[in-house]
Design a protein around this motif. Structure first.
Motif, mmCIF file in Angstrom:
data_model
loop_
_atom_site.group_PDB
_atom_site.id
_atom_site.type_symbol
_atom_site.label_atom_id
_atom_site.label_comp_id
_atom_site.label_asym_id
_atom_site.label_seq_id
_atom_site.Cartn_x
_atom_site.Cartn_y
_atom_site.Cartn_z
ATOM 1 N N ASN A 249 2.175 -1.201 -5.255
ATOM 2 C CA ASN A 249 2.959 -1.454 -6.426
ATOM 3 C C ASN A 249 4.389 -2.232 -6.158
ATOM 4 O O ASN A 249 4.935 -3.220 -6.705
ATOM 5 N N TRP A 250 5.025 -1.796 -4.911
ATOM 6 C CA TRP A 250 6.427 -2.406 -4.794
ATOM 7 C C TRP A 250 6.327 -3.878 -4.465
ATOM 8 O O TRP A 250 7.148 -4.632 -4.582
ATOM 9 N N ILE A 251 5.286 -4.378 -3.455
ATOM 10 C CA ILE A 251 5.117 -5.526 -3.028
ATOM 11 C C ILE A 251 4.409 -6.655 -3.818
ATOM 12 O O ILE A 251 4.648 -7.725 -3.745
ATOM 13 N N ASP A 252 3.890 -6.070 -5.202
ATOM 14 C CA ASP A 252 3.221 -6.865 -6.240
ATOM 15 C C ASP A 252 4.352 -7.819 -6.672
ATOM 16 O O ASP A 252 5.314 -7.397 -7.021
ATOM 17 N N GLY A 253 3.867 -9.099 -6.677
ATOM 18 C CA GLY A 253 4.637 -10.131 -7.078
ATOM 19 C C GLY A 253 6.088 -10.476 -6.339
ATOM 20 O O GLY A 253 6.657 -11.530 -6.645
ATOM 21 N N ASN A 254 6.046 -9.977 -4.878
ATOM 22 C CA ASN A 254 7.044 -10.487 -4.217
ATOM 23 C C ASN A 254 6.483 -11.695 -3.365
ATOM 24 O O ASN A 254 5.845 -11.385 -2.355
ATOM 25 N N GLU A 255 7.068 -13.000 -3.794
ATOM 26 C CA GLU A 255 6.646 -14.245 -3.316
ATOM 27 C C GLU A 255 6.976 -14.254 -1.707
ATOM 28 O O GLU A 255 6.438 -15.246 -1.111
ATOM 29 N N LYS A 256 8.018 -13.714 -1.397
ATOM 30 C CA LYS A 256 8.536 -13.783 0.113
ATOM 31 C C LYS A 256 7.675 -12.993 1.003
ATOM 32 O O LYS A 256 7.823 -13.314 2.344
ATOM 33 N N ILE A 257 6.740 -12.221 0.621
ATOM 34 C CA ILE A 257 5.861 -11.259 1.248
ATOM 35 C C ILE A 257 4.544 -12.045 1.335
ATOM 36 O O ILE A 257 3.796 -11.857 0.343
ATOM 37 N N ASN A 258 4.076 -12.423 2.496
ATOM 38 C CA ASN A 258 2.932 -13.144 2.532
ATOM 39 C C ASN A 258 1.786 -12.001 3.148
ATOM 40 O O ASN A 258 1.646 -11.944 4.192
ATOM 41 N N ILE A 259 0.939 -11.497 2.409
ATOM 42 C CA ILE A 259 -0.187 -10.565 2.658
ATOM 43 C C ILE A 259 -1.277 -11.440 3.312
ATOM 44 O O ILE A 259 -1.639 -12.155 2.588
ATOM 45 N N SER A 260 -1.568 -11.176 4.557
ATOM 46 C CA SER A 260 -2.483 -12.034 5.111
ATOM 47 C C SER A 260 -3.763 -11.003 5.971
ATOM 48 O O SER A 260 -3.147 -10.023 6.408
ATOM 49 N N THR A 261 -4.636 -11.597 6.235
ATOM 50 C CA THR A 261 -5.557 -10.928 7.114
ATOM 51 C C THR A 261 -4.984 -11.508 8.570
ATOM 52 O O THR A 261 -4.329 -12.469 8.684
ATOM 53 N N ARG A 262 -5.427 -10.859 9.636
ATOM 54 C CA ARG A 262 -4.932 -11.241 10.978
ATOM 55 C C ARG A 262 -5.468 -12.602 11.367
ATOM 56 O O ARG A 262 -5.159 -13.355 12.128
ATOM 57 N N GLU A 263 -6.868 -12.758 10.910
ATOM 58 C CA GLU A 263 -7.448 -14.107 11.114
ATOM 59 C C GLU A 263 -6.573 -14.881 10.486
ATOM 60 O O GLU A 263 -6.455 -16.298 11.108
ATOM 61 N N GLY A 264 -6.204 -14.803 9.440
ATOM 62 C CA GLY A 264 -5.250 -15.890 8.622
ATOM 63 C C GLY A 264 -4.184 -16.104 9.400
ATOM 64 O O GLY A 264 -3.722 -17.444 9.427
ATOM 65 N N ILE A 265 -3.375 -15.087 9.795
ATOM 66 C CA ILE A 265 -2.071 -15.337 10.775
ATOM 67 C C ILE A 265 -2.425 -16.120 11.828
ATOM 68 O O ILE A 265 -1.725 -16.921 12.202
ATOM 69 N N ALA A 266 -3.592 -15.881 12.781
ATOM 70 C CA ALA A 266 -4.028 -16.374 13.709
ATOM 71 C C ALA A 266 -4.147 -17.788 13.569
ATOM 72 O O ALA A 266 -3.737 -18.591 14.279
ATOM 73 N N ARG A 267 -4.894 -18.262 12.605
ATOM 74 C CA ARG A 267 -5.202 -19.440 12.177
ATOM 75 C C ARG A 267 -3.871 -20.439 11.716
ATOM 76 O O ARG A 267 -3.815 -21.574 12.295
#
Length: 272
Positions: A249-267
């Protein structure tokens, strides 16, 4: 900065008489050194199957959040319906060893078989080979080379920093995505660091805020990560799952936080 949710699916692969081991994992209430199957211990792990997994998946679905599910090969073999359910929701399936055990004492042949078997069972259930790996506890001196040779793109066998980085040991890019034990629901167990779900939320919120607001202006080019380690048998309890809900709930809509899978970060790191 990146926020990485890692859900560890280890149920059915724990050290136990049921799996042919000569001891049982001494965790939770199971400290009785039972010379045989420990029904108390095994039912603790089974909580994931009946309650924990669905609670976590439901929350992620409601918040349209994608996670990396770090899965043991034997767990996948025993519970293919769980793997297929996770994959159907478009989460990443990464590899967590064949068994829930460290690799530091494995021979080269033993570890090669372990890695290949884990890779293969995930492929058979999802149609996609895993590209990420995380060893429980310590890897061996040869783990990273074996993973690279097997076609893995990254591993999480590192606790030394908050930033993802490239390994320079190979001829093509290979990413290290560090893991963390402090921003992890394992702090509910034994140590007493987290008592309420809100303790979990507040600690992780503090980690995110520090990296996001205290360091972001001076470290714009780094691949800073807050990794949130989850276990369905731990955070999935009715008295704790609210902490994960508060965090989402707290991170919803915070555009500065990039939620990613670890595969996404690695790519992202490899293609930079």
């Amino acid at each position: 900065m990146y926020l990485s949710f890692v859900v560890n699916f280890e149920e059915g692969s724990e050290i136990s008489f049921l799996n042919g081991d000569i001891v049982n994992n001494a965790i939770y209430d199971g400290h009785d050194n039972i010379d045989g199957r420990d029904y108390c211990l095994s039912s603790h792990f089974e909580y994931s199957l009946y309650e924990g997994i669905d609670r976590i998946l439901d929350l992620f679905n409601r918040h349209r959040t994608k996670a990396t599910f770090s899965c043991c090969g034997l767990s996948a073999y025993k519970h293919p319906e769980i793997i297929k359910k996770i994959y159907a929701h478009s989460h990443e399936i990464s590899a967590h060893g064949w068994r829930w055990q460290n690799h530091v004492f494995m021979s080269l042949d033993e570890e090669t078989v372990d890695i290949n078997n884990t890779k293969q069972i995930i492929y058979e259930l999802t149609g996609k080979f895993p590209v990420g790996w995380h060893t429980r506890s310590s890897r061996s001196p040869q783990t990273r080379q074996l993973l690279y040779d097997a076609g893995f793109v990254y591993d999480s066998d590192d606790y030394s920093r908050d930033s993802a980085y490239l390994c320079n040991d190979f001829s093509t890019p290979y990413a290290i995505i560090p893991y963390s034990f402090d921003t992890n629901d394992m702090q509910f167990l034994g140590r007493g660091n987290f008592l309420q779900g809100n303790d979990f939320f507040l600690y992780i919120k503090s980690a995110i805020e520090w990296i996001l607001y205290e360091e972001s202006l001076t470290d714009l080019n780094s691949y800073k990560i807050v990794t949130v380690g989850l276990h369905p048998r731990i955070i999935g309890r009715a008295g704790r799952i609210g902490g994960l809900k508060e965090l989402l709930n707290w991170i919803d809509g915070n555009e500065k936080i990039n939620i990613s899978t670890r595969e996404g970060i690695a790519r992202d790191l490899i293609s930079a």
